[in-house]
Design a protein around this motif. Structure first.
Motif, PDB file in Angstrom:
ATOM      1  N   LEU A 306       0.879  -1.171   0.000  1.00  0.00           N
ATOM      2  CA  LEU A 306       0.000   0.000   0.000  1.00  0.00           C
ATOM      3  C   LEU A 306       0.915   1.218   0.000  1.00  0.00           C
ATOM      4  O   LEU A 306       1.561   1.516   0.996  1.00  0.00           O
ATOM      5  CB  LEU A 306      -0.898   0.000   1.240  1.00  0.00           C
ATOM      6  CG  LEU A 306      -1.803  -1.224   1.415  1.00  0.00           C
ATOM      7  CD1 LEU A 306      -2.629  -1.091   2.696  1.00  0.00           C
ATOM      8  CD2 LEU A 306      -2.726  -1.396   0.213  1.00  0.00           C
ATOM      9  N   CYS A 307       0.977   1.932  -1.126  1.00  0.00           N
ATOM     10  CA  CYS A 307       2.136   2.785  -1.368  1.00  0.00           C
ATOM     11  C   CYS A 307       1.968   4.282  -1.209  1.00  0.00           C
ATOM     12  O   CYS A 307       2.972   4.991  -1.190  1.00  0.00           O
ATOM     13  CB  CYS A 307       2.684   2.488  -2.761  1.00  0.00           C
ATOM     14  SG  CYS A 307       1.487   2.725  -4.098  1.00  0.00           S
ATOM     15  N   SER A 308       0.776   4.820  -1.092  1.00  0.00           N
ATOM     16  CA  SER A 308       0.672   6.281  -1.054  1.00  0.00           C
ATOM     17  C   SER A 308      -0.597   6.736  -0.348  1.00  0.00           C
ATOM     18  O   SER A 308      -1.640   6.100  -0.446  1.00  0.00           O
ATOM     19  CB  SER A 308       0.713   6.848  -2.474  1.00  0.00           C
ATOM     20  OG  SER A 308      -0.253   6.219  -3.297  1.00  0.00           O
ATOM     21  N   ALA A 309      -0.490   7.872   0.349  1.00  0.00           N
ATOM     22  CA  ALA A 309      -1.611   8.323   1.163  1.00  0.00           C
ATOM     23  C   ALA A 309      -1.870   9.821   1.069  1.00  0.00           C
ATOM     24  O   ALA A 309      -2.517  10.394   1.940  1.00  0.00           O
ATOM     25  CB  ALA A 309      -1.364   7.950   2.628  1.00  0.00           C
ATOM     26  N   ASN A 310      -1.389  10.468   0.026  1.00  0.00           N
ATOM     27  CA  ASN A 310      -1.608  11.903  -0.117  1.00  0.00           C
ATOM     28  C   ASN A 310      -2.899  12.163  -0.875  1.00  0.00           C
ATOM     29  O   ASN A 310      -2.910  12.292  -2.103  1.00  0.00           O
ATOM     30  CB  ASN A 310      -0.415  12.547  -0.833  1.00  0.00           C
ATOM     31  CG  ASN A 310       0.817  12.542   0.034  1.00  0.00           C
ATOM     32  OD1 ASN A 310       0.812  13.089   1.136  1.00  0.00           O
ATOM     33  ND2 ASN A 310       1.871  11.887  -0.419  1.00  0.00           N
ATOM     34  N   THR A 311      -3.960  12.210  -0.129  1.00  0.00           N
ATOM     35  CA  THR A 311      -5.276  12.372  -0.734  1.00  0.00           C
ATOM     36  C   THR A 311      -6.138  13.245   0.140  1.00  0.00           C
ATOM     37  O   THR A 311      -5.909  13.365   1.355  1.00  0.00           O
ATOM     38  CB  THR A 311      -5.952  10.994  -0.927  1.00  0.00           C
ATOM     39  OG1 THR A 311      -7.174  11.156  -1.633  1.00  0.00           O
ATOM     40  CG2 THR A 311      -6.222  10.312   0.388  1.00  0.00           C
ATOM     41  N   ASP A 312      -7.101  13.863  -0.454  1.00  0.00           N
ATOM     42  CA  ASP A 312      -8.066  14.673   0.288  1.00  0.00           C
ATOM     43  C   ASP A 312      -9.019  13.712   0.991  1.00  0.00           C
ATOM     44  O   ASP A 312      -9.658  12.871   0.360  1.00  0.00           O
ATOM     45  CB  ASP A 312      -8.831  15.558  -0.702  1.00  0.00           C
ATOM     46  CG  ASP A 312      -9.722  16.560   0.002  1.00  0.00           C
ATOM     47  OD1 ASP A 312     -10.125  16.317   1.160  1.00  0.00           O
ATOM     48  OD2 ASP A 312     -10.031  17.598  -0.607  1.00  0.00           O
ATOM     49  N   LEU A 313      -9.136  13.855   2.295  1.00  0.00           N
ATOM     50  CA  LEU A 313      -9.977  12.931   3.051  1.00  0.00           C
ATOM     51  C   LEU A 313     -11.443  13.028   2.661  1.00  0.00           C
ATOM     52  O   LEU A 313     -12.213  12.111   2.914  1.00  0.00           O
ATOM     53  CB  LEU A 313      -9.838  13.220   4.550  1.00  0.00           C
ATOM     54  CG  LEU A 313      -8.468  12.946   5.167  1.00  0.00           C
ATOM     55  CD1 LEU A 313      -8.464  13.313   6.643  1.00  0.00           C
ATOM     56  CD2 LEU A 313      -8.091  11.486   4.987  1.00  0.00           C
ATOM     57  N   THR A 314     -11.837  14.112   2.017  1.00  0.00           N
ATOM     58  CA  THR A 314     -13.239  14.241   1.604  1.00  0.00           C
ATOM     59  C   THR A 314     -13.484  13.620   0.251  1.00  0.00           C
ATOM     60  O   THR A 314     -14.613  13.555  -0.206  1.00  0.00           O
ATOM     61  CB  THR A 314     -13.648  15.716   1.541  1.00  0.00           C
ATOM     62  OG1 THR A 314     -12.851  16.395   0.546  1.00  0.00           O
ATOM     63  CG2 THR A 314     -13.427  16.399   2.890  1.00  0.00           C
ATOM     64  N   THR A 315     -12.417  13.140  -0.428  1.00  0.00           N
ATOM     65  CA  THR A 315     -12.560  12.559  -1.749  1.00  0.00           C
ATOM     66  C   THR A 315     -13.056  11.131  -1.644  1.00  0.00           C
ATOM     67  O   THR A 315     -12.493  10.333  -0.919  1.00  0.00           O
ATOM     68  CB  THR A 315     -11.232  12.587  -2.505  1.00  0.00           C
ATOM     69  OG1 THR A 315     -10.794  13.930  -2.620  1.00  0.00           O
ATOM     70  CG2 THR A 315     -11.371  11.998  -3.903  1.00  0.00           C
TER      71      THR A 315
END
Length: 316
Positions: A306-315
Motif C-alpha cells: 500500500l504505497c501512497s496516502a496523499n489524498t483529500d480525506l473528503t474525496t
C-alpha cells in the motif's frame, strides 16, 4: 524532449540488487522501515490471507521519498538546488528530501495539480511553479529551468538512483516476511515495481497491478518500446519508465489489470475495515486480490504494498 528507448539504455542506467543494497546503506536514518500487517481481506470466494506492507506510512506519505533521498545523497555535495516536474507525490518527496538536506527545491506542476499535494510541497518549503495543462508540458519546462539555474534535475521514476531507493522496500520485505510469496505492487511510472523487482530478482515473483484504463506496463511488455499512452493530466508520468520496462523484462514481471470500479471499492474497503486511507493508485494492488484478478495459489499469503496516502480525506 526525447528520452532514450530501452535499447539505448547503457549499463549505467541499469539497476541491480547491489545498487539497492547500496541505497539501503545510504538511506539509513533517513527513511522509515515501514511495518507489515498480517491479516485477511474479503475475496470473491471468502477471506484471503494477505500481508500488507504499510508503505503509505513513509515520510511524506509516499514511497517516493526513498528514491529522492537516494538520488540527492548520491549527487555531489556541490548541488544546492533541485528541479522536478510532478503532479503530486514526486514533488512532495523532492521538497521533503531537499529541505532535510539543506537544498532549494523547485517543483513544476501542471495547472490541474491537486491542491492537497501542492500544499504539501509548500509545507516543506518548495517553490511551486505552474506551467501548462499536462505533465509533459511541465516536464519540458522543468528541463529548461534546470539548465538555466544550473540545478540538479530529478525525475519521478526514470532515474537509476530513484529506482534503487524505491527498491529498499523489497529488501525490507525479505526481513519481514517468511518464505517467498508473490509481491503485488501498483504501477504508475514504474519506479516502485522496478525497484522491488531489482531487489528481489528471481527470488520472489513480483507482479505489477495497474488500471485497465491505463495499461502502460501491460502494453509496453508486448511491444519493443515504451508507449506514450495518455494519462490523467495530474499524473506524474505520461509513460512507463525505460528503466522500469527493462527490469520488468529482465525478471519476468507480470502485469495484471484491474478496473477503476474495483480499485474504488477496495479503497473504500480499506477505510471501512481498517481505517486506512490511501490514494486511488495505492489501493490497486489489493484490488487485484479482492476482485479475483489475482488468485493466490494454495498456501500462499501474498504481500500487497500500500504505497501512497496523499489524498483529500473528503474525496470518495
Amino acid at each position: 524532449m526525447n528520452e532514450p528507448s530501452v535499447d539505448e539504455i547503457g549499463a549505467a542506467d541499469r539497476v541491480y540488487r547491489s545498487d539497492v543494497r547500496a541505497a539501503r546503506k545510504r538511506l539509513a536514518g533517513r527513511i522509515r522501515k515501514t511495518p507489515v500487517f498480517h491479516t485477511s481481506v474479503a475475496g470473491p470466494n471468502g477471506p484471503v490471507p494477505v500481508t500488507l506492507k504499510l508503505e503509505y506510512l513513509q515520510h511524506g506519505g509516499t514511497f517516493k521519498v526513498r528514491g529522492t533521498f537516494n538520488a540527492l545523497l548520491e549527487a555531489t555535495a556541490s548541488v544546492d538546488q533541485v528541479v522536478i516536474a510532478s503532479g503530486g507525490n514526486a514533488g512532495i518527496a523532492a521538497a521533503l528530501a531537499a529541505a532535510q538536506l539543506g537544498k532549494a527545491c523547485t517543483v513544476v506542476v501542471p495547472e490541474s495539480a491537486p491542491h492537497t499535494k501542492v500544499a504539501a510541497m509548500w509545507s516543506h518549503g518548495a517553490e511551486v511553479l505552474w506551467h501548462g495543462t499536462t505533465y509533459a508540458e511541465a516536464y519540458r519546462y522543468a528541463g529548461d529551468l534546470a539548465v538555466e539555474r544550473g540545478a540538479l534535475r530529478l525525475h519521478a521514476d526514470d532515474l537509476p538512483a530513484v529506482v534503487a531507493g524505491a527498491g529498499v522496500v523489497g529488501l525490507e520485505l525479505e526481513e519481514q516476511v517468511r518464505g517467498r510469496p508473490s509481491v503485488l505492487v501498483a504501477v504508475g511510472g514504474g519506479g516502485l515495481v522496478a525497484g522491488v523487482a531489482a531487489a528481489l530478482g528471481r527470488r520472489q515473483r513480483v507482479i505489477g497491478i495497474e488500471s485497465a484504463g491505463l495499461p502502460m506496463l501491460h502494453t509496453a511488455l508486448g511491444v519493443d518500446r515504451a508507449p506514450g499512452l495518455r494519462r490523467p493530466r495530474t499524473s506524474s508520468a505520461d509513460r512507463i519508465g525505460d528503466i522500469a520496462l527493462g527490469i520488468a523484462r529482465r525478471y519476468d514481471v507480470r502485469s495484471l489489470l484491474v478496473t477503476d470500479d474495483a480499485i474504488a471499492t477496495t479503497r473504500d474497503y480499506l477505510w471501512r475495515e481498517f481505517r486506512i486511507v490511501v490514494e486511488f493508485t495505492g489501493a490497486a494492488a489489493l484490488a487485484a486480490i479482492q476482485s479475483g484478478v489475482y488468485v493466490p495459489p494454495p498456501g500462499e499469503r501474498p504481500v500487497v504494498v500500500l504505497c501512497s496516502a496523499n489524498t483529500d480525506l473528503t474525496t470518495s
